[in-house]
Design a protein around this motif. Sequence first.
Motif, PDB file in Angstrom:
ATOM      1  N   HIS A   1      38.646 -20.450 -52.492  1.00 15.13           N
ATOM      2  CA  HIS A   1      38.421 -21.392 -51.407  1.00 15.13           C
ATOM      3  C   HIS A   1      39.505 -22.473 -51.386  1.00 15.13           C
ATOM      4  CE1 HIS A   1      34.556 -20.274 -49.589  1.00 15.13           C
ATOM      5  NE2 HIS A   1      34.246 -19.774 -50.780  1.00 15.13           N
TER       6      HIS A   1
ATOM      7  N   TRP B   1      35.639 -20.419 -56.300  1.00 15.61           N
ATOM      8  CA  TRP B   1      36.087 -21.788 -55.974  1.00 15.61           C
ATOM      9  C   TRP B   1      37.600 -21.826 -55.825  1.00 15.61           C
ATOM     10  CZ3 TRP B   1      39.305 -24.782 -59.099  1.00 15.61           C
ATOM     11  CH2 TRP B   1      39.496 -26.095 -58.664  1.00 15.61           C
TER      12      TRP B   1
ATOM     13  N   ARG C   1      42.369 -23.162 -48.410  1.00 13.78           N
ATOM     14  CA  ARG C   1      42.501 -24.437 -47.700  1.00 13.78           C
ATOM     15  C   ARG C   1      43.937 -24.938 -47.673  1.00 13.78           C
ATOM     16  NH1 ARG C   1      37.205 -28.069 -49.465  1.00 13.78           N
ATOM     17  NH2 ARG C   1      35.638 -26.744 -48.435  1.00 13.78           N
TER      18      ARG C   1
ATOM     19  N   VAL D   1      36.948 -15.440 -46.937  1.00 16.75           N
ATOM     20  CA  VAL D   1      36.990 -16.825 -47.414  1.00 16.75           C
ATOM     21  C   VAL D   1      37.548 -17.743 -46.356  1.00 16.75           C
ATOM     22  CG1 VAL D   1      37.963 -18.346 -49.151  1.00 16.75           C
ATOM     23  CG2 VAL D   1      37.244 -16.045 -49.790  1.00 16.75           C
TER      24      VAL D   1
END
Length: 430
Positions: free
Chosen positions: A179, A176, A183, A429
């Motif tokens: 990710h 997590w 972003r 990713v």
Amino acid sequence: MATVTHPVEVAPIPVPPKQKGFSPLFLGWMVFLVVMLAVGLYSGLQVLINGLGVSNLSDELPWGLWITVDLSSIGLGAGAFTLSAAVYLLGLRRYEAIARAAVLVGLLGYSSAMIALFIDIGRFDRFYHPIIYWNVHSVLWEITMCVILYSTVLVTELVPIIVESTPLKKFKVLNWLAHVLHRIMPVAATLGMGLSLLHQSSLGATYGILTARPFWYSPSAPVLFILSAIAAGVSLTILVTILSGKLMRREQVPNDILENVAKFAGIMCLAYLYLKLWSWAATNYYSYVPEQQLGVEILAQNTPYNFTFWFGEVLFGALVPAMFFLWGRLRRNRYALIIAALMVIAGLVINRWNMTLSGFVIPLDWSPGVSQVFPINQYQPALVEWGVAIGIVGYAWTAFTLGVRFLRLYPDARDLKSGEKVFPSEEHVH
């Protein structure tokens, strides 16, 4: 009536792919790197225990080989912000095929510079002082803060690569986190580009604002440092990409991407060369500054500065490699790219060496009438200085060797024999 029986077809048992071990070449290379690290560790401990007195540095010449390593390492790490900006700011997503490796190269460059500074400051127990005691009027303080912050940005960019390339991806929290960090990469790339441009130029300004040393004083020094760093940083990324591909028998990145990056490096070489020649002409040809001319004459008489400037920096370090990078026939030749990249890297190191020592060779109190009272400063690095430098280089080489072997630095890499992608089943990713 006889019953006819048909043989039962048994599905073949799948044989797991044979795991590749470590080749003798890889093991020999790692042994060589361990020796370099051991030499560096021993030399570093000698400095930390006995102080800077074991070196050949002095009050008159306080910067030497270690500062050259520091400036060169930071300059060679500039490919990270350049290629990250292409991917995350300009939207050229295909260049992520090489930008990941540039991020690791950048982090190793900056961490190598910090190791060199840790040894060079003399009071290593006070390495944290710039963080607590702010001196906003000091260019060196601004550089220190930018290096710390930009190194943090590089770690942020590298964490997703480490997570997805290792068993750490099995942990949901880390997956997590990877990710989330991916972003925010556009924000990190923007911040990183600003920080990198700021401190790369400030390194040049460290010399360029010193009016007391006319040989250094130059308004163009900050821009020259930026352009040379971009050209050399991108060249280093090209070099390690080609060499690692040949050793691992892979095509690490598509040919068109590698050639476009090389073309960009050539353009940066020409931009650097153009400004450098104008800077020289403005201070040595079209104008006459007595102190500047005196410095040039002293360096010409006592050092190989003229040769290293014209041949090392201008011809060998910029003009010839620019021709290699921009001429299509040579650009498509991988060995020509290797030679050109090595030239640019060597040119940057020569430039940083010249910039570090040229001003200190000439004492501030020197003048023709008292030349015997204030002799020209001489400097040769001590063995312990060479040992520390060897250890720092060994650290960077070791980390990149392990990174390129165990991390997915080149997501589009293809095996040269089969032509298949090395990482076909797992997406990186997003």
